[in-house]
Design an enzyme around this catalytic site. Structure first.
Site, PDB file in Angstrom:
ATOM      1  N   GLY A  19       0.783  -1.230   0.000  1.00 61.78           N
ATOM      2  CA  GLY A  19       0.000   0.000   0.000  1.00 61.78           C
ATOM      3  C   GLY A  19       0.815   1.280   0.000  1.00 61.78           C
ATOM      4  O   GLY A  19       0.343   2.311   0.482  1.00 61.78           O
ATOM      5  N   SER A  20       2.020   1.240  -0.577  1.00 59.95           N
ATOM      6  CA  SER A  20       2.799   2.488  -0.606  1.00 59.95           C
ATOM      7  C   SER A  20       2.139   3.524  -1.524  1.00 59.95           C
ATOM      8  O   SER A  20       2.218   4.731  -1.260  1.00 59.95           O
ATOM      9  CB  SER A  20       4.249   2.230  -1.022  1.00 59.95           C
ATOM     10  OG  SER A  20       4.331   1.825  -2.366  1.00 59.95           O
ATOM     11  N   ASN A  21       1.459   3.067  -2.568  1.00 57.77           N
ATOM     12  CA  ASN A  21       0.720   4.021  -3.409  1.00 57.77           C
ATOM     13  C   ASN A  21      -0.495   4.576  -2.677  1.00 57.77           C
ATOM     14  O   ASN A  21      -0.815   5.761  -2.810  1.00 57.77           O
ATOM     15  CB  ASN A  21       0.318   3.369  -4.730  1.00 57.77           C
ATOM     16  CG  ASN A  21       1.472   3.347  -5.715  1.00 57.77           C
ATOM     17  OD1 ASN A  21       1.827   4.361  -6.303  1.00 57.77           O
ATOM     18  ND2 ASN A  21       2.083   2.176  -5.863  1.00 57.77           N
ATOM     19  N   ARG A  72     -14.277 -16.240 -10.551  1.00 52.38           N
ATOM     20  CA  ARG A  72     -13.929 -14.821 -10.682  1.00 52.38           C
ATOM     21  C   ARG A  72     -15.185 -13.968 -10.748  1.00 52.38           C
ATOM     22  O   ARG A  72     -15.245 -12.877 -10.188  1.00 52.38           O
ATOM     23  CB  ARG A  72     -13.119 -14.598 -11.969  1.00 52.38           C
ATOM     24  CG  ARG A  72     -11.653 -14.886 -11.796  1.00 52.38           C
ATOM     25  CD  ARG A  72     -10.864 -14.494 -13.045  1.00 52.38           C
ATOM     26  NE  ARG A  72      -9.583 -15.151 -12.996  1.00 52.38           N
ATOM     27  CZ  ARG A  72      -8.482 -14.639 -12.429  1.00 52.38           C
ATOM     28  NH1 ARG A  72      -8.509 -13.438 -11.882  1.00 52.38           N
ATOM     29  NH2 ARG A  72      -7.365 -15.316 -12.406  1.00 52.38           N
ATOM     30  N   HIS A 116       0.557   0.812 -13.359  1.00 48.18           N
ATOM     31  CA  HIS A 116       1.257  -0.382 -13.836  1.00 48.18           C
ATOM     32  C   HIS A 116       2.745  -0.064 -13.991  1.00 48.18           C
ATOM     33  O   HIS A 116       3.099   0.904 -14.661  1.00 48.18           O
ATOM     34  CB  HIS A 116       0.676  -0.848 -15.174  1.00 48.18           C
ATOM     35  CG  HIS A 116       1.381  -2.048 -15.706  1.00 48.18           C
ATOM     36  ND1 HIS A 116       1.111  -3.321 -15.237  1.00 48.18           N
ATOM     37  CD2 HIS A 116       2.373  -2.184 -16.607  1.00 48.18           C
ATOM     38  CE1 HIS A 116       1.909  -4.182 -15.849  1.00 48.18           C
ATOM     39  NE2 HIS A 116       2.679  -3.517 -16.691  1.00 48.18           N
ATOM     40  N   THR A 148      -9.694  -0.882 -18.543  1.00 46.17           N
ATOM     41  CA  THR A 148     -10.710  -1.443 -19.441  1.00 46.17           C
ATOM     42  C   THR A 148     -10.603  -2.962 -19.366  1.00 46.17           C
ATOM     43  O   THR A 148      -9.755  -3.497 -18.640  1.00 46.17           O
ATOM     44  CB  THR A 148     -10.474  -0.981 -20.902  1.00 46.17           C
ATOM     45  OG1 THR A 148      -9.231  -1.524 -21.350  1.00 46.17           O
ATOM     46  CG2 THR A 148     -10.453   0.535 -21.019  1.00 46.17           C
TER      47      THR A 148
HETATM   48  N1  NHR Z   1      -8.350  -6.136 -14.906  1.00 40.32           N
HETATM   49  C1  NHR Z   1      -8.666  -5.726 -16.120  1.00 40.32           C
HETATM   50  N2  NHR Z   1      -9.748  -6.256 -16.702  1.00 40.32           N
HETATM   51  N3  NHR Z   1      -7.959  -4.788 -16.805  1.00 40.32           N
HETATM   52  C2  NHR Z   1      -6.841  -4.275 -16.242  1.00 40.32           C
HETATM   53  O1  NHR Z   1      -6.162  -3.380 -16.931  1.00 40.32           O
HETATM   54  C3  NHR Z   1      -6.436  -4.696 -14.962  1.00 40.32           C
HETATM   55  C4  NHR Z   1      -7.238  -5.654 -14.311  1.00 40.32           C
HETATM   56  C5  NHR Z   1      -6.870  -6.125 -13.054  1.00 40.32           C
HETATM   57  C6  NHR Z   1      -5.713  -5.707 -12.456  1.00 40.32           C
HETATM   58  C7  NHR Z   1      -3.560  -4.476 -12.530  1.00 40.32           C
HETATM   59  C8  NHR Z   1      -2.505  -5.233 -13.351  1.00 40.32           C
HETATM   60  C9  NHR Z   1      -1.135  -4.581 -13.326  1.00 40.32           C
HETATM   61  O2  NHR Z   1      -1.035  -3.362 -13.208  1.00 40.32           O
HETATM   62  C10 NHR Z   1      -4.880  -4.790 -13.107  1.00 40.32           C
HETATM   63  C11 NHR Z   1      -5.257  -4.270 -14.353  1.00 40.32           C
HETATM   64  C12 NHR Z   1      -2.764  -8.667 -11.802  1.00 40.32           C
HETATM   65  C13 NHR Z   1      -2.412  -9.499 -12.859  1.00 40.32           C
HETATM   66  C14 NHR Z   1      -2.423 -11.003 -12.692  1.00 40.32           C
HETATM   67  O3  NHR Z   1      -1.938 -11.736 -13.536  1.00 40.32           O
HETATM   68  C15 NHR Z   1      -2.084  -8.913 -14.067  1.00 40.32           C
HETATM   69  C16 NHR Z   1      -2.120  -7.531 -14.198  1.00 40.32           C
HETATM   70  C17 NHR Z   1      -2.481  -6.716 -13.137  1.00 40.32           C
HETATM   71  C18 NHR Z   1      -2.791  -7.293 -11.932  1.00 40.32           C
HETATM   72  N4  NHR Z   1      -3.021 -11.526 -11.574  1.00 40.32           N
HETATM   73  C19 NHR Z   1      -3.182 -12.945 -11.260  1.00 40.32           C
HETATM   74  C20 NHR Z   1      -4.640 -13.411 -11.511  1.00 40.32           C
HETATM   75  O4  NHR Z   1      -4.809 -14.595 -11.804  1.00 40.32           O
HETATM   76  C21 NHR Z   1      -2.889 -13.230  -9.807  1.00 40.32           C
HETATM   77  C22 NHR Z   1      -1.516 -12.858  -9.413  1.00 40.32           C
HETATM   78  C23 NHR Z   1      -1.331 -12.803  -7.893  1.00 40.32           C
HETATM   79  O5  NHR Z   1      -2.310 -12.952  -7.140  1.00 40.32           O
HETATM   80  O6  NHR Z   1      -0.193 -12.563  -7.465  1.00 40.32           O
HETATM   81  O7  NHR Z   1      -5.571 -12.606 -11.353  1.00 40.32           O
HETATM   82  O8  NHR Z   1      -0.106  -5.274 -13.495  1.00 40.32           O
HETATM   83  C1  GAR Z   2       3.470  -1.069  -7.321  1.00 36.19           C
HETATM   84  O1  GAR Z   2       4.795  -1.017  -7.751  1.00 36.19           O
HETATM   85  C2  GAR Z   2       2.534  -1.177  -8.485  1.00 36.19           C
HETATM   86  O2  GAR Z   2       2.967  -0.476  -9.610  1.00 36.19           O
HETATM   87  C3  GAR Z   2       2.545  -2.640  -8.748  1.00 36.19           C
HETATM   88  O3  GAR Z   2       2.627  -3.263  -7.491  1.00 36.19           O
HETATM   89  C4  GAR Z   2       3.228  -2.368  -6.556  1.00 36.19           C
HETATM   90  C5  GAR Z   2       2.282  -2.181  -5.414  1.00 36.19           C
HETATM   91  O4  GAR Z   2       2.936  -1.476  -4.404  1.00 36.19           O
HETATM   92  N1  GAR Z   2       1.354  -3.046  -9.384  1.00 36.19           N
HETATM   93  C6  GAR Z   2       1.267  -4.162 -10.045  1.00 36.19           C
HETATM   94  O5  GAR Z   2       2.209  -4.873 -10.281  1.00 36.19           O
HETATM   95  C7  GAR Z   2      -0.128  -4.479 -10.484  1.00 36.19           C
HETATM   96  N2  GAR Z   2      -0.118  -5.771 -11.056  1.00 36.19           N
HETATM   97  P1  GAR Z   2       2.138  -0.855  -3.201  1.00 36.19           P
HETATM   98  O6  GAR Z   2       1.215  -1.937  -2.652  1.00 36.19           O
HETATM   99  O7  GAR Z   2       3.228  -0.514  -2.215  1.00 36.19           O
HETATM  100  O8  GAR Z   2       1.391   0.344  -3.696  1.00 36.19           O
END
Ligand code: NHR
Ligand code: GAR
Length: 223
Positions: A19-21, A72, A116, A148
């Site tokens: 949660g640093s963001n 999901r 991201h 999206t």
């Molecule tokens: N959902 C949608 N539909 N669109 C986006 O742009 C999203 C989203 C959900 C999350 C964050 C994203 C990132 O910034 C985000 C953007 C998780 C995964 C993933 O593979 C990928 C991208 C992002 C977040 N998650 C696994 C899953 O099966 C679980 C991984 C884990 O729990 O550690 O959901 O990177």
């Molecule tokens: C951040 O670096 C963010 O960009 C990344 O996870 C970290 C969360 O840090 N996000 C992803 O990788 C989303 N898939 P935080 O919990 O300290 O904010």
């Protein structure tokens, strides 16, 4: 009505980790330069540090563990119900790690942001810092974008660029990127709260003008 009567934008923040963001947003509110009210922080993981940060700031928290749901779709439906109970104008993904269904992203279209850790469209998905190093990139960075259905594919709002240095490992590079995250996420949320930011036809409009595909670019002035 005087300007002081204008209600701040209500924001629900979704987290999965430290949660640093979230902290950067809390600090923005505390210092008076972010006109929002963080209505709630919701985590899909119990016991993460981000929940402690929220509690210490006096923000209501909720844990909705995805492991308790059969699909999901079922998780997302309940998450949507819980978020909407706070009546937010904006949903902020801050290190939220669950992929969201199209039904969910459609419901919050134009009012949900993600951060991201890459210069999108490069390195969508996970393990972005290691992948940038392995690819021999000379620059890397972070993108705030509208969410999206297309994973990490929504229109970009703002990007910060940092150098990749010769001896970087993923941990060092991640820290350099994260310092910029804590600058650009409050900035993007502030623009949205000020009504300056809109998603139009899958593009980003800032102050009435369409942004280029990479969004508003910020060159970080620290190594
Ligand atoms: N959902 C949608 N539909 N669109 C986006 O742009 C999203 C989203 C959900 C999350 C964050 C994203 C990132 O910034 C985000 C953007 C998780 C995964 C993933 O593979 C990928 C991208 C992002 C977040 N998650 C696994 C899953 O099966 C679980 C991984 C884990 O729990 O550690 O959901 O990177
Ligand atoms: C951040 O670096 C963010 O960009 C990344 O996870 C970290 C969360 O840090 N996000 C992803 O990788 C989303 N898939 P935080 O919990 O300290 O904010």
């Amino acid at each position: 009505m005087s300007s002081s009567d204008v209600k701040n934008l209500r924001v629900v923040v979704l987290i999965s980790g430290s949660g640093s963001n979230l902290q950067a947003l809390i600090d923005g509110v505390t210092h008076g330069d972010l006109p929002i009210e963080i209505a709630a922080v919701i985590s899909n993981r119990p016991d993460v540090f981000g929940l402690t940060r929220a509690t210490e700031a006096g923000i209501p928290t909720l844990v909705l563990d995805h492991k308790g749901f059969a699909s999901r779709e079922a998780f997302d439906q309940e998450l949507m119900r819980r978020i909407d109970a706070y009546n937010p104008g904006l949903v902020v993904l801050a290190g939220f790690m669950r992929i969201l269904t199209p039904e969910f992203t459609q419901h919050y279209q134009g009012r949900m942001l993600n951060i991201h850790p890459s210069l999108l469209p490069k390195f969508q998905g996970l393990h972005t810092h290691q992948r940038a190093i392995d690819a021999g990139e000379s620059t890397h960075g972070v993108t705030v974008h509208f969410v999206t259905a297309e994973l990490d594919g929504g229109p970009a709002i703002v990007q910060a660029v940092v150098p990749v240095l010769a001896n970087d490992d993923a941990t060092v590079l991640a820290k350099r990127v994260q310092r910029q995250e804590h600058v650009i996420y409050p900035l993007a949320v502030k623009w949205f709260a000020q009504g300056k930011l809109r998603m139009v036809d899958n593009k980003t409009e800032l102050n009435g003008e369409l942004l280029p595909a990479c969004g508003y670019q910020i060159e970080a002035n620290e190594p």
